[in-house]
Design an enzyme around this catalytic site. Structure first.
Site, PDB file in Angstrom:
ATOM      1  N   TYR A  66      17.392  59.162  45.995  1.00 16.63           N
ATOM      2  CA  TYR A  66      18.030  58.681  44.759  1.00 16.63           C
ATOM      3  C   TYR A  66      18.906  59.776  44.139  1.00 16.63           C
ATOM      4  O   TYR A  66      19.971  59.505  43.596  1.00 16.63           O
ATOM      5  CB  TYR A  66      16.960  58.214  43.761  1.00 16.63           C
ATOM      6  CG  TYR A  66      17.513  57.847  42.407  1.00 16.63           C
ATOM      7  CD1 TYR A  66      18.495  56.861  42.261  1.00 16.63           C
ATOM      8  CD2 TYR A  66      17.057  58.486  41.249  1.00 16.63           C
ATOM      9  CE1 TYR A  66      19.007  56.530  41.006  1.00 16.63           C
ATOM     10  CE2 TYR A  66      17.558  58.149  39.994  1.00 16.63           C
ATOM     11  CZ  TYR A  66      18.535  57.176  39.881  1.00 16.63           C
ATOM     12  OH  TYR A  66      19.036  56.847  38.644  1.00 16.63           O
ATOM     13  N   ARG A 106      27.543  59.429  43.550  1.00 14.97           N
ATOM     14  CA  ARG A 106      28.119  58.484  42.580  1.00 14.97           C
ATOM     15  C   ARG A 106      28.934  59.245  41.542  1.00 14.97           C
ATOM     16  O   ARG A 106      30.067  58.880  41.220  1.00 14.97           O
ATOM     17  CB  ARG A 106      27.008  57.672  41.912  1.00 14.97           C
ATOM     18  CG  ARG A 106      27.507  56.800  40.761  1.00 14.97           C
ATOM     19  CD  ARG A 106      26.454  55.824  40.256  1.00 14.97           C
ATOM     20  NE  ARG A 106      25.181  56.418  39.882  1.00 14.97           N
ATOM     21  CZ  ARG A 106      24.137  55.725  39.387  1.00 14.97           C
ATOM     22  NH1 ARG A 106      24.246  54.411  39.242  1.00 14.97           N
ATOM     23  NH2 ARG A 106      23.021  56.337  39.075  1.00 14.97           N
ATOM     24  N   TYR A 109      20.632  62.979  30.868  1.00 10.22           N
ATOM     25  CA  TYR A 109      19.302  63.413  31.311  1.00 10.22           C
ATOM     26  C   TYR A 109      19.336  64.908  31.638  1.00 10.22           C
ATOM     27  O   TYR A 109      20.320  65.394  32.218  1.00 10.22           O
ATOM     28  CB  TYR A 109      18.884  62.659  32.591  1.00 10.22           C
ATOM     29  CG  TYR A 109      18.314  61.266  32.396  1.00 10.22           C
ATOM     30  CD1 TYR A 109      17.886  60.798  31.162  1.00 10.22           C
ATOM     31  CD2 TYR A 109      18.185  60.418  33.499  1.00 10.22           C
ATOM     32  CE1 TYR A 109      17.354  59.517  31.034  1.00 10.22           C
ATOM     33  CE2 TYR A 109      17.643  59.147  33.377  1.00 10.22           C
ATOM     34  CZ  TYR A 109      17.231  58.697  32.131  1.00 10.22           C
ATOM     35  OH  TYR A 109      16.703  57.437  32.017  1.00 10.22           O
ATOM     36  N   ARG A 157      23.211  51.918  29.043  1.00  9.23           N
ATOM     37  CA  ARG A 157      21.978  51.130  28.913  1.00  9.23           C
ATOM     38  C   ARG A 157      22.247  49.634  28.851  1.00  9.23           C
ATOM     39  O   ARG A 157      21.406  48.828  29.237  1.00  9.23           O
ATOM     40  CB  ARG A 157      21.222  51.566  27.658  1.00  9.23           C
ATOM     41  CG  ARG A 157      20.743  53.011  27.700  1.00  9.23           C
ATOM     42  CD  ARG A 157      19.742  53.231  28.808  1.00  9.23           C
ATOM     43  NE  ARG A 157      19.264  54.622  28.857  1.00  9.23           N
ATOM     44  CZ  ARG A 157      18.460  55.073  29.797  1.00  9.23           C
ATOM     45  NH1 ARG A 157      18.049  54.291  30.781  1.00  9.23           N
ATOM     46  NH2 ARG A 157      18.072  56.320  29.784  1.00  9.23           N
ATOM     47  N   GLU A 193      10.423  47.710  36.425  1.00 11.51           N
ATOM     48  CA  GLU A 193      11.756  47.847  35.802  1.00 11.51           C
ATOM     49  C   GLU A 193      12.285  46.440  35.558  1.00 11.51           C
ATOM     50  O   GLU A 193      12.082  45.547  36.383  1.00 11.51           O
ATOM     51  CB  GLU A 193      12.689  48.634  36.735  1.00 11.51           C
ATOM     52  CG  GLU A 193      14.065  48.858  36.132  1.00 11.51           C
ATOM     53  CD  GLU A 193      14.945  49.795  36.973  1.00 11.51           C
ATOM     54  OE1 GLU A 193      14.509  50.925  37.263  1.00 11.51           O
ATOM     55  OE2 GLU A 193      16.047  49.369  37.339  1.00 11.51           O
TER      56      GLU A 193
HETATM   57  C1  3EB Z   1      16.098  54.914  34.002  1.00 12.01           C
HETATM   58  O1  3EB Z   1      16.149  54.442  32.869  1.00 12.01           O
HETATM   59  C2  3EB Z   1      15.478  54.049  35.069  1.00 12.01           C
HETATM   60  O2  3EB Z   1      20.743  54.996  38.528  1.00 12.01           O
HETATM   61  O3  3EB Z   1      22.005  53.255  38.126  1.00 12.01           O
HETATM   62  C3  3EB Z   1      17.825  52.229  35.599  1.00 12.01           C
HETATM   63  C4  3EB Z   1      19.088  51.610  35.667  1.00 12.01           C
HETATM   64  C5  3EB Z   1      17.584  53.376  36.322  1.00 12.01           C
HETATM   65  C6  3EB Z   1      20.098  52.161  36.468  1.00 12.01           C
HETATM   66  C7  3EB Z   1      20.941  53.889  37.999  1.00 12.01           C
HETATM   67  C8  3EB Z   1      18.598  53.909  37.120  1.00 12.01           C
HETATM   68  C9  3EB Z   1      19.855  53.299  37.187  1.00 12.01           C
HETATM   69  O4  3EB Z   1      16.516  56.046  34.283  1.00 12.01           O
HETATM   70  C10 3EB Z   1      16.245  54.028  36.314  1.00 12.01           C
END
Ligand code: 3EB
Length: 353
Positions: A167, A174, A228, A241, A348
């Site tokens: 990932y 990406r 992050y 989000r 999720e």
């Molecule tokens: C998170 O909130 C959970 O890498 O495109 C959620 C939605 C998550 C999209 C992405 C990852 C992605 O980090 C993981």
């Protein structure tokens, strides 16, 4: 009211999502098929009338994640305006796509094994970067430059290779593609999901893009993913989000994959019921933000279409019970098995309103 305003509303307000079986699709009238932008099977491409799909050249793919309920459910994206004209452009690399003036649906699948590279990590990164660059190139060419929603499914998402999780290699590539194409890497970035598919599956990516930009939404309970801290990977995931797209009164809300994360930390490790409840609190916070923007209570938990991904199929009864308590009346829910992109996340949920 001016004619222009109402015809614009009709053109954008009619983007529809439905979860249907192949059988249910088979009994739809020609007028329904006329507006289909794309069809995504879960485990495998749906078993539908090829003559119908081929004649309209409808893109049909599969995310490869297993449905936890009987029946070959598919996700169908459709524009329901009666006069809408859909087209397929010329082949663009690996991408199959179909579009209206406003919206474009496309997908591509890539077999990593077929990529010339010195290592698995390099093959995965090349596949990811190549896919995103191809998508951005297509969208520039058709003038649908705004990716509103993108779904990413990659095999063995939590597996280690070349000193890092798959990932995280995906995230690096990406981000590189966003930068190389001159796109923003924070703020105005698509809503997204990234999940694990079974070993041996191709990387499967599908997306919706638009001529006009969406309004991005962040969650006040969570750190933006593109901010992050480095302990979650050298390159942050690039996604928003949620986002709102379309004219006031007929907008659509796209909620990204949402999990039991507060700030940037996973909470309720090992407790799938508590993770489910926290996830719904996060989605609720996004609905509040969306309602603030549209200036009404248009979006509510019980009117969403949900896709629920479980790491362990055996958690299904617990998650169903938790959601039944939180959502009344129960909205339309598809339950799927998929690995989530942090090892400690058990569930999720993504949504469309
Ligand atoms: C998170 O909130 C959970 O890498 O495109 C959620 C939605 C998550 C999209 C992405 C990852 C992605 O980090 C993981």
């Amino acid at each position: 009211m001016s004619t222009t305003a109402s015809s614009t509303a009709a053109a954008t307000g009619s983007l529809q999502l439905e979860y249907l079986s192949s059988h249910q699709m088979g009994s739809q009238p020609a007028s329904w098929w006329h507006g289909v932008l794309g069809i995504i099977g879960f485990d495998r491409p749906p078993n539908i009338d090829r003559t119908r799909v081929d004649r309209a050249r409808i893109p049909v793919t599969a995310s490869r994640v297993r449905s936890l309920r009987a029946g070959d459910l598919c996700e169908v994206w459709r524009v329901a305006s009666p006069g809408v004209q859909l087209s397929n452009g010329p082949e663009h690399g690996k991408i199959r796509y179909r579009y209206s003036d406003d919206l474009l649906f496309g997908f591509l699948s890539i077999a990593e094994q077929a990529i010339d590279a010195r290592s698995e990590a390099e093959a995965l990164q090349r596949a990811t970067e190549g896919a995103y660059l191809e998508i951005f190139d297509l969208l520039d060419a058709t003038a649908h430059p705004h990716v509103i929603r993108i779904w990413n499914y990659l095999p063995n998402i939590n597996m280690q290779t070349g000193g890092d999780e798959r990932y995280r290699h995906f995230n690096s590539a990406r981000q590189t593609a966003f930068r190389k194409s001159g796109r923003a890497t924070m703020g105005s970035v698509p809503a997204a999901s990234a999940l694990g598919s079974p070993a041996g599956s191709p990387i499967s990516i599908y997306f919706l893009a638009a001529r006009r930009p969406p309004k991005m939404i962040e969650n006040p309970r969570q750190t933006s993913a593109y901010h992050y801290p480095p302990k979650f990977g050298r390159h942050s995931p690039i996604f928003s989000r949620a986002c709102l797209w379309g004219d006031a009164g007929c907008s659509r809300l796209f909620v990204s994959g949402t999990a039991s994360i507060v700030g940037h930390e996973t909470i309720h490790c090992g407790d799938v019921i508590a993770q489910t409840r926290e996830t719904i609190l996060n989605i609720g916070a996004l609905l509040d933000q969306a309602n603030r923007i549209v200036g009404s209570s248009r979006y509510s938990l019980d009117s969403l279409k949900l896709k629920v991904y479980l790491r362990h199929p055996s958690d299904l009864p617990d998650v169903e019970a938790a959601l039944a308590e939180l959502l009344h009346p129960a909205p339309s829910i598809a339950y799927l098995q998929a690995d989530v992109c942090r090892e400690d996340l058990l569930v999720e949920i993504e949504a469309v309103g």
